[in-house]
Scaffold this motif. Structure first.
Motif, PDB file in Angstrom:
ATOM      1  N   GLU A 126      15.868   6.215   1.670  1.00  0.00           N
ATOM      2  CA  GLU A 126      14.664   6.025   2.475  1.00  0.00           C
ATOM      3  C   GLU A 126      14.234   7.277   3.229  1.00  0.00           C
ATOM      4  N   THR A 130      10.712   9.561   2.561  1.00  0.00           N
ATOM      5  CA  THR A 130       9.685   9.793   3.586  1.00  0.00           C
ATOM      6  C   THR A 130       9.398  11.282   3.743  1.00  0.00           C
ATOM      7  N   ASP A 184       2.168  15.324   0.496  1.00  0.00           N
ATOM      8  CA  ASP A 184       0.871  15.055   1.109  1.00  0.00           C
ATOM      9  C   ASP A 184       0.293  16.343   1.692  1.00  0.00           C
ATOM     10  N   ARG A 216       8.197   2.386  -5.439  1.00  0.00           N
ATOM     11  CA  ARG A 216       6.806   2.260  -5.911  1.00  0.00           C
ATOM     12  C   ARG A 216       5.918   1.612  -4.855  1.00  0.00           C
ATOM     13  N   THR A 217       6.421   0.569  -4.236  1.00  0.00           N
ATOM     14  CA  THR A 217       5.655  -0.119  -3.201  1.00  0.00           C
ATOM     15  C   THR A 217       5.383   0.798  -2.020  1.00  0.00           C
ATOM     16  N   THR A 218       6.400   1.534  -1.603  1.00  0.00           N
ATOM     17  CA  THR A 218       6.255   2.452  -0.475  1.00  0.00           C
ATOM     18  C   THR A 218       5.213   3.524  -0.764  1.00  0.00           C
ATOM     19  N   LYS A 267       2.784   3.508  -2.998  1.00  0.00           N
ATOM     20  CA  LYS A 267       1.438   2.948  -3.118  1.00  0.00           C
ATOM     21  C   LYS A 267       0.778   2.829  -1.755  1.00  0.00           C
ATOM     22  N   ASP A 268       1.563   2.421  -0.771  1.00  0.00           N
ATOM     23  CA  ASP A 268       1.034   2.272   0.583  1.00  0.00           C
ATOM     24  C   ASP A 268       0.662   3.628   1.187  1.00  0.00           C
ATOM     25  N   VAL A 269       1.408   4.681   0.795  1.00  0.00           N
ATOM     26  CA  VAL A 269       1.131   6.020   1.321  1.00  0.00           C
ATOM     27  C   VAL A 269      -0.139   6.603   0.714  1.00  0.00           C
ATOM     28  N   GLY A 270      -0.403   6.277  -0.553  1.00  0.00           N
ATOM     29  CA  GLY A 270      -1.610   6.767  -1.208  1.00  0.00           C
ATOM     30  C   GLY A 270      -1.449   8.090  -1.921  1.00  0.00           C
TER      31      GLY A 270
END
Length: 274
Positions: free
Chosen positions: A16, A20, A27, A75-77, A79-82
């Motif tokens: 995790e 992050t 990003d 994948r879920t994490t 997707k939320d970040v973009g």
């Protein structure tokens, strides 16, 4: 080199914090994040008839399930970040980790190796990227952010092929940095170093617009990695750029070396190039 694809190698059991940090890095750099989650198989256990024991088969099934859940969670994490991203999971034997990472890293610009993993797994992943992909490795200290847009860079220089490749690899980074310190430890004037060690590489970098300072430092009997790390802290460097394995891997393993020390305990983020 402009980094547009970052391969992030993670332990599927604990990932995790590294995820992050890598998402923040990509990003900021507008880079694609390619995540490789690895689950290293437990050693096989054999039953009374020389076949795999039922208990080991249950362990293997649980490990597969853990890997699949980790892939879906990542994948879920993301997707939320973009971010632009892809995620893959691999279940492998310990001896295959270096080949696996090397093969994946060929399709990225740099491999970022997670910090939260078994030391032997981490060492194999780093060597796989360095020796089997022709790509650099980015190493982050625990609990410290890492960036592809450093403001201050320390380039470790000893006129070797490895340090030459490292300088070329990080050229775009250094051009965009506020300052670069080219550091030579115990330099000696020679055919390779010239009469003024560091002057040639400084001139080369300056022609590319790098704001460069040459620092010739005495080791005073200390390990070279200690000198580099201390100077990186003193100059508030965001990144150390260094050539990897100037000696053979066997010699580094037996006698130690700068590469080995930087891999095992980086003090500031390190970009390592073979």
């Amino acid at each position: 080199m402009t980094y547009k694809t970052v391969l992030l190698v993670l332990d599927a059991s604990q990932y995790e914090a590294d995820l992050t940090a890598a998402a923040d890095l990509c990003d900021a750099a507008n880079a694609h994040l390619s995540v490789l989650l690895v689950k290293v198989a437990a050693p096989p256990r054999f039953g009374n008839y020389a076949g795999p024991s039922a208990a080991w088969l249950d362990i293997q099934a649980a490990e597969f399930e853990q890997l699949e859940k980790a892939v879906e969670a990542v994948r879920t994490t993301l997707k939320d970040v973009g971010l632009s991203f892809d995620v893959a999971g691999e279940y492998t034997e310990p001896a295959r980790v270096d080949d696996l990472v090397g093969e994946r890293a060929r399709y990225a610009d740099v491999a970022l190796i997670g910090t939260s993993m078994d030391p032997s797994f981490r060492a194999r992943a780093i060597e796989g990227a360095l020796f089997y992909s022709a790509r650099p490795v980015l190493l982050a200290p625990r609990r410290q952010s890492v960036t592809l847009l450093p403001k201050r860079v320390l380039l470790a220089w000893n006129s070797s092929l490895e340090s030459t490749r490292a300088a070329r690899e990080a050229l775009d980074m250094m051009k965009n940095a506020e300052g670069v310190n080219v550091v030579l430890v115990d330099p000696v004037a020679s055919r390779w170093n010239g009469h003024e060690p560091g002057a040639d590489v400084a001139a080369y970098l300056a022609r590319h617009g790098v704001k460069v300072t040459v620092d010739r430092l005495p080791s005073a009997g200390r390990p070279v990695d200690d000198v580099l790390n201390e100077h990186a802290i003193d100059t508030t460097a965001d990144l150390i750029v260094i050539g990897a394995y100037g000696h053979t891997r066997l010699r580094e393993m037996i006698f130690g070396g700068v590469t080995k020390a930087m891999i095992e305990a980086p003090i500031v983020p390190v970009l390592m190039v073979r």
